[in-house]
Scaffold this motif. Structure first.
Motif, mmCIF file in Angstrom:
data_model
loop_
_atom_site.group_PDB
_atom_site.id
_atom_site.type_symbol
_atom_site.label_atom_id
_atom_site.label_comp_id
_atom_site.label_asym_id
_atom_site.label_seq_id
_atom_site.Cartn_x
_atom_site.Cartn_y
_atom_site.Cartn_z
ATOM 1 N N ASP A 1 79.689 23.873 0.195
ATOM 2 C CA ASP A 1 78.795 24.606 -0.704
ATOM 3 C C ASP A 1 77.337 24.367 -0.339
ATOM 4 O OD1 ASP A 1 79.330 21.888 -1.703
ATOM 5 O OD2 ASP A 1 77.991 22.429 -3.350
ATOM 6 N N THR A 2 76.505 25.320 -0.715
ATOM 7 C CA THR A 2 75.068 25.234 -0.441
ATOM 8 C C THR A 2 74.278 25.482 -1.728
ATOM 9 O OG1 THR A 2 74.728 27.590 0.013
ATOM 10 C CG2 THR A 2 75.480 26.213 1.851
ATOM 11 N N LEU A 3 72.984 25.346 -1.603
ATOM 12 C CA LEU A 3 72.082 25.740 -2.674
ATOM 13 C C LEU A 3 72.150 27.248 -2.884
ATOM 14 C CD1 LEU A 3 69.027 23.661 -1.452
ATOM 15 C CD2 LEU A 3 70.593 23.019 -3.287
ATOM 16 N N GLY A 4 71.683 27.691 -4.025
ATOM 17 C CA GLY A 4 71.632 29.116 -4.319
ATOM 18 C C GLY A 4 70.944 29.324 -5.644
ATOM 19 N N ALA A 5 71.279 30.402 -6.334
ATOM 20 C CA ALA A 5 70.673 30.698 -7.634
ATOM 21 C C ALA A 5 71.662 31.504 -8.455
ATOM 22 C CB ALA A 5 69.358 31.449 -7.467
ATOM 23 N N GLN A 6 71.325 31.673 -9.720
ATOM 24 C CA GLN A 6 72.178 32.414 -10.644
ATOM 25 C C GLN A 6 71.284 33.226 -11.572
ATOM 26 O OE1 GLN A 6 74.945 29.791 -12.606
ATOM 27 N NE2 GLN A 6 76.492 31.386 -12.807
ATOM 28 N N VAL A 7 71.751 34.392 -11.949
ATOM 29 C CA VAL A 7 70.963 35.257 -12.819
ATOM 30 C C VAL A 7 70.927 34.668 -14.226
ATOM 31 C CG1 VAL A 7 70.750 37.553 -13.834
ATOM 32 C CG2 VAL A 7 71.531 37.300 -11.454
ATOM 33 N N LYS A 8 69.712 34.357 -14.693
ATOM 34 C CA LYS A 8 69.513 33.814 -16.035
ATOM 35 C C LYS A 8 69.277 34.933 -17.057
ATOM 36 C CE LYS A 8 68.321 30.874 -19.338
ATOM 37 N NZ LYS A 8 67.985 31.875 -20.381
ATOM 38 N N ALA A 9 68.570 35.974 -16.621
ATOM 39 C CA ALA A 9 68.258 37.077 -17.531
ATOM 40 C C ALA A 9 67.937 38.320 -16.717
ATOM 41 C CB ALA A 9 67.082 36.720 -18.437
ATOM 42 N N VAL A 10 68.181 39.473 -17.316
ATOM 43 C CA VAL A 10 67.746 40.748 -16.743
ATOM 44 C C VAL A 10 66.489 41.159 -17.499
ATOM 45 C CG1 VAL A 10 68.353 43.140 -16.260
ATOM 46 C CG2 VAL A 10 70.131 41.361 -16.202
ATOM 47 N N ASN A 11 65.359 41.189 -16.794
ATOM 48 C CA ASN A 11 64.073 41.436 -17.439
ATOM 49 C C ASN A 11 63.897 42.929 -17.760
ATOM 50 O OD1 ASN A 11 63.459 38.705 -17.206
ATOM 51 N ND2 ASN A 11 62.498 38.993 -15.185
ATOM 52 N N GLU A 12 62.929 43.198 -18.618
ATOM 53 C CA GLU A 12 62.680 44.581 -19.045
ATOM 54 C C GLU A 12 62.245 45.470 -17.889
ATOM 55 O OE1 GLU A 12 63.457 45.993 -21.866
ATOM 56 O OE2 GLU A 12 64.301 44.071 -22.503
ATOM 57 N N ASN A 13 61.649 44.880 -16.837
ATOM 58 C CA ASN A 13 61.242 45.679 -15.679
ATOM 59 C C ASN A 13 62.389 45.895 -14.686
ATOM 60 O OD1 ASN A 13 61.500 43.152 -14.572
ATOM 61 N ND2 ASN A 13 59.414 43.030 -13.750
ATOM 62 N N GLY A 14 63.594 45.432 -15.048
ATOM 63 C CA GLY A 14 64.753 45.626 -14.187
ATOM 64 C C GLY A 14 64.973 44.521 -13.184
ATOM 65 N N ARG A 15 64.010 43.602 -13.098
ATOM 66 C CA ARG A 15 64.146 42.500 -12.158
ATOM 67 C C ARG A 15 64.855 41.322 -12.827
ATOM 68 N NH1 ARG A 15 58.754 42.866 -8.269
ATOM 69 N NH2 ARG A 15 58.895 45.138 -7.991
ATOM 70 N N LEU A 16 65.183 40.313 -12.041
ATOM 71 C CA LEU A 16 66.071 39.246 -12.507
ATOM 72 C C LEU A 16 65.350 37.909 -12.597
ATOM 73 C CD1 LEU A 16 69.151 40.129 -10.271
ATOM 74 C CD2 LEU A 16 68.648 40.953 -12.583
ATOM 75 N N GLU A 17 65.550 37.250 -13.724
ATOM 76 C CA GLU A 17 65.125 35.860 -13.857
ATOM 77 C C GLU A 17 66.239 34.980 -13.302
ATOM 78 O OE1 GLU A 17 64.208 32.530 -17.313
ATOM 79 O OE2 GLU A 17 64.130 34.672 -17.823
ATOM 80 N N LEU A 18 65.861 33.901 -12.619
ATOM 81 C CA LEU A 18 66.837 33.060 -11.935
ATOM 82 C C LEU A 18 66.770 31.608 -12.393
ATOM 83 C CD1 LEU A 18 66.259 34.291 -8.256
ATOM 84 C CD2 LEU A 18 68.039 35.074 -9.837
ATOM 85 N N VAL A 19 67.872 30.919 -12.263
ATOM 86 C CA VAL A 19 67.905 29.462 -12.328
ATOM 87 C C VAL A 19 68.527 28.981 -11.022
ATOM 88 C CG1 VAL A 19 68.006 29.261 -14.840
ATOM 89 C CG2 VAL A 19 70.126 29.507 -13.539
ATOM 90 N N PRO A 20 68.125 27.810 -10.545
ATOM 91 C CA PRO A 20 68.661 27.342 -9.262
ATOM 92 C C PRO A 20 70.082 26.813 -9.391
ATOM 93 C CG PRO A 20 67.206 25.686 -10.179
ATOM 94 C CD PRO A 20 67.114 26.888 -11.091
ATOM 95 N N ILE A 21 70.840 26.952 -8.343
ATOM 96 C CA ILE A 21 72.102 26.238 -8.170
ATOM 97 C C ILE A 21 71.808 25.070 -7.244
ATOM 98 C CG2 ILE A 21 74.426 26.321 -7.211
ATOM 99 C CD1 ILE A 21 74.527 29.271 -7.965
ATOM 100 N N GLY A 22 71.984 23.864 -7.752
ATOM 101 C CA GLY A 22 71.552 22.692 -7.014
ATOM 102 C C GLY A 22 70.080 22.426 -7.272
ATOM 103 N N HIS A 23 69.583 21.377 -6.676
ATOM 104 C CA HIS A 23 68.199 20.961 -6.903
ATOM 105 C C HIS A 23 67.334 21.381 -5.716
ATOM 106 C CE1 HIS A 23 69.350 18.643 -10.444
ATOM 107 N NE2 HIS A 23 70.386 18.211 -9.746
ATOM 108 N N TRP A 24 66.546 22.434 -5.919
ATOM 109 C CA TRP A 24 65.598 22.844 -4.880
ATOM 110 C C TRP A 24 64.423 23.549 -5.531
ATOM 111 C CZ3 TRP A 24 65.501 28.144 -2.626
ATOM 112 C CH2 TRP A 24 66.353 29.038 -3.280
ATOM 113 N N SER A 25 63.308 23.509 -4.848
ATOM 114 C CA SER A 25 62.057 24.004 -5.410
ATOM 115 C C SER A 25 61.942 25.512 -5.244
ATOM 116 C CB SER A 25 60.857 23.332 -4.725
ATOM 117 O OG SER A 25 59.647 23.937 -5.135
ATOM 118 N N ALA A 26 61.408 26.171 -6.285
ATOM 119 C CA ALA A 26 61.127 27.604 -6.193
ATOM 120 C C ALA A 26 60.074 27.902 -5.138
ATOM 121 C CB ALA A 26 60.666 28.134 -7.552
ATOM 122 N N ARG A 27 59.345 26.891 -4.716
ATOM 123 C CA ARG A 27 58.383 27.071 -3.619
ATOM 124 C C ARG A 27 59.083 27.627 -2.385
ATOM 125 N NH1 ARG A 27 53.540 24.564 -2.876
ATOM 126 N NH2 ARG A 27 54.039 23.013 -4.484
#
Length: 380
Positions: free
Chosen positions: A73-99
């Motif tokens: 397995d590797t790092l990744g992300a998961q959809v936390k929310a679908v925003n009003e502009n149609g884009r996606l809010e994310l939370v990380p899978i594993g510990h890594w910086s959004a940078r």
């Protein structure tokens, strides 16, 4: 017996593994691939319910077996929310910086199929936001996933079949240079899996005999701390984890040779098993260094915390910018593979470990004598 590692095979496996998305929670396809390769090498893989792999290479004795573990397995992300502009809010899978997420190309795995997209800062256009692009804080609340589909609203995105909980895989973007350097995401721990497969291939090609069974383990949830918690059997007495070392200022790890971890945040690794790895490196001429990782845990930690009474050690390949856009050198992968294969065929020295519980007879000692301190040489 000296084991020769097929570097071409190792590199080919790494390229293939990197091409298969496998963030924690979405590992089925890489489990199928790895199982198929193990079968091709002559081993019979066994899978847990969720897909962790065990492939046992028989040795001269079953009890007191050795385990070699890497994670698929590797790092990744998961959809936390679908925003009003149609884009996606994310939370990380594993510990890594959004940078390191900003600008990444990704695949969203939805219930209706996959979609491509890009992770962007909330303020991504300098033409619009001017200097605010540079002053936006770093963090997962400050990025969003732009989907490469016709959508400008929450309703339109949901109509595509994209929803909360969907898994997001980040493109590895690998580059293999002629000078041996390899740049890619997810070298942690797909390079470790490639090392493991190369060690198995070398042992099979040589027809090597091992003193005990070797359990080759591939876990599927190391990045979220589960790892080898439920894959070990009572036959296993010692476990060697193959994973990345953190090459960075203040660390003794290197992108060359083997970096043997003496401890991580869960504490020291087994004294005797670690010393054995060091001795094998010295006797076989495998370049190595030692290091301690303060903000790091691996499959070894999850196994111990789950209650498995096994000796553990960690052999690593030094990665620059771990959990970011990573870089390694191919020579380190070969060095670690040599150590893994050499350890597999090496003599078992703590024979009492074949039993889970026994008396004090044969139990190990650690040196306590005062070291000799020769006087300094006379000045010339």
């Amino acid at each position: 017996m000296t084991i020769h590692i097929d570097e071409t095979y190792l590199t080919r496996q790494l390229k293939t593994l990197l091409s298969i998305p496998s963030p924690t929670g979405y590992t089925d396809e890489i489990v199928h691939y790895c199982s198929g390769e193990l079968e091709r090498l002559g081993l019979q893989p066994e899978l847990t319910r969720r897909g962790a792999i065990r492939a046992i290479r028989q040795g001269s004795r079953r009890q007191g077996a050795r385990a070699m573990v890497s994670h698929l397995d590797t790092l990744g992300a998961q959809v936390k929310a679908v925003n009003e502009n149609g884009r996606l809010e994310l939370v990380p899978i594993g510990h890594w910086s959004a940078r390191f997420a900003e600008g990444a190309r990704v695949t969203i795995f939805s219930g209706t199929g996959s979609f491509r997209g890009t992770i962007l800062p909330l303020k991504a256009s300098g033409h619009t936001f001017n200097e605010e692009v540079d002053t936006l804080p770093v963090g997962w609340p400050h990025v969003e996933l732009r989907i490469d589909a016709v959508t400008a609203s929450r309703a339109e995105t949901l109509s595509l079949g994209i929803d909360i909980g969907d898994i997001v895989a980040v493109d590895p973007s690998p580059e293999f240079l002629e000078n041996g350097f390899i740049n890619s995401r997810h070298l942690d721990d797909k390079a470790g899996v490639a090392i493991t497969l190369a060690a198995i291939e070398a042992l099979e090609r040589a027809g090597a005999v091992t003193p005990v069974d070797t359990h080759w383990l591939f876990t599927i949830a190391e990045e979220v701390g589960v790892g080898a918690s439920s894959i070990l059997t009572h036959d296993v007495a010692s476990m060697l984890t193959i994973d990345n070392g953190t090459t960075a200022p203040g660390q003794n790890s290197s992108e060359f040779g083997v970096t043997i971890a003496m401890a991580d945040q869960s504490g020291p690794f087994d004294y005797h098993l670690t010393k054995k790895l060091v001795d094998l490196c010295r006797s076989e001429g495998i370049p190595f260094q030692k290091d301690i990782f303060r903000y790091y845990r691996s499959d070894s930690a999850s196994a111990i915390e789950a209650g498995h009474d096994v000796r553990t050690a960690l052999a690593t390949f030094g990665i620059d910018a771990s959990h970011g856009y990573e870089r390694i050198h191919a020579s380190a992968l070969t060095a670690v593979a040599r150590l893994v294969a050499t350890f597999a065929i090496s003599r078992v020295e703590i024979t009492r470990d074949a039993r889970e519980i026994s008396g004090v007879e044969g139990f190990t000692h650690q040196p306590t004598e005062e070291a000799s301190n020769p006087p300094p040489a006379d000045p010339a």
